[in-house]
Design an enzyme around this catalytic site. Sequence first.
Site, PDB file in Angstrom:
ATOM      1  N   GLU A  64       0.824  -1.211   0.000  1.00  0.00           N
ATOM      2  CA  GLU A  64       0.000   0.000   0.000  1.00  0.00           C
ATOM      3  C   GLU A  64       0.860   1.264   0.000  1.00  0.00           C
ATOM      4  OE1 GLU A  64      -3.796   2.188   2.118  1.00  0.00           O
ATOM      5  OE2 GLU A  64      -3.404   0.088   2.569  1.00  0.00           O
ATOM      6  N   GLY A  89      -5.752   4.725   0.061  1.00  0.00           N
ATOM      7  CA  GLY A  89      -6.193   3.361  -0.184  1.00  0.00           C
ATOM      8  C   GLY A  89      -7.610   3.140   0.302  1.00  0.00           C
ATOM      9  N   HIS A 104      -0.192 -14.329  -0.311  1.00  0.00           N
ATOM     10  CA  HIS A 104       1.140 -14.596   0.205  1.00  0.00           C
ATOM     11  C   HIS A 104       1.590 -15.946  -0.344  1.00  0.00           C
ATOM     12  CE1 HIS A 104       0.488 -11.130   2.689  1.00  0.00           C
ATOM     13  NE2 HIS A 104      -0.660 -11.654   3.063  1.00  0.00           N
ATOM     14  N   ARG A 134       5.064 -17.314  -0.576  1.00  0.00           N
ATOM     15  CA  ARG A 134       6.107 -18.075   0.133  1.00  0.00           C
ATOM     16  C   ARG A 134       6.619 -17.257   1.313  1.00  0.00           C
ATOM     17  NH1 ARG A 134       8.502 -18.164  -4.641  1.00  0.00           N
ATOM     18  NH2 ARG A 134       8.868 -20.386  -4.517  1.00  0.00           N
ATOM     19  N   GLY A 143      -7.183   6.502 -13.245  1.00  0.00           N
ATOM     20  CA  GLY A 143      -8.291   7.380 -13.611  1.00  0.00           C
ATOM     21  C   GLY A 143      -8.221   8.688 -12.851  1.00  0.00           C
TER      22      GLY A 143
END
Length: 143
Positions: A65, A85, A92, A94, A112
């Site tokens: 993020e 955000g 996830h 590994r 946009g």
Amino acid sequence: MYIQPDIQERVQLFFDSEQKHMGNTLGIAFTSFKKDEVKATMPVDERTVQPFGVLHGGASVALAETLASIGAWLNINHEDKTAMGIEINANHIRPVKKGNSVNAVSTPIQRGRNIHVWETNIYTPDDKLVCVSRCTLAIVRGS
């Protein structure tokens, strides 16, 4: 560190800000800034591991993020707007053990006027995929 020439002033605004953020706490170090790609590294250490000594999924999401937010912000042409955000997901792939680091690359899927979507891939130093994340950001008036 690489900075795309036409966004150097914008990147400098980010670095000149005295605002502390989660990235500082997690040890995120930016390595490249482009309008269509932001790169950084993050240590896998006591700040970013879960109790079992491997990279915490939340730290991966925070890295994703952070890069997506900066990437979107670099594409905003209005000084009074910012990117926030509004949704993020992550797979996830590994684990990464404490004592290592990860590299992240964030690229836009959609840029946009009001909504951006960025994808962030996180890798081990030897380019093994660790995490894939997609972040949707709203472009809003800054505070």
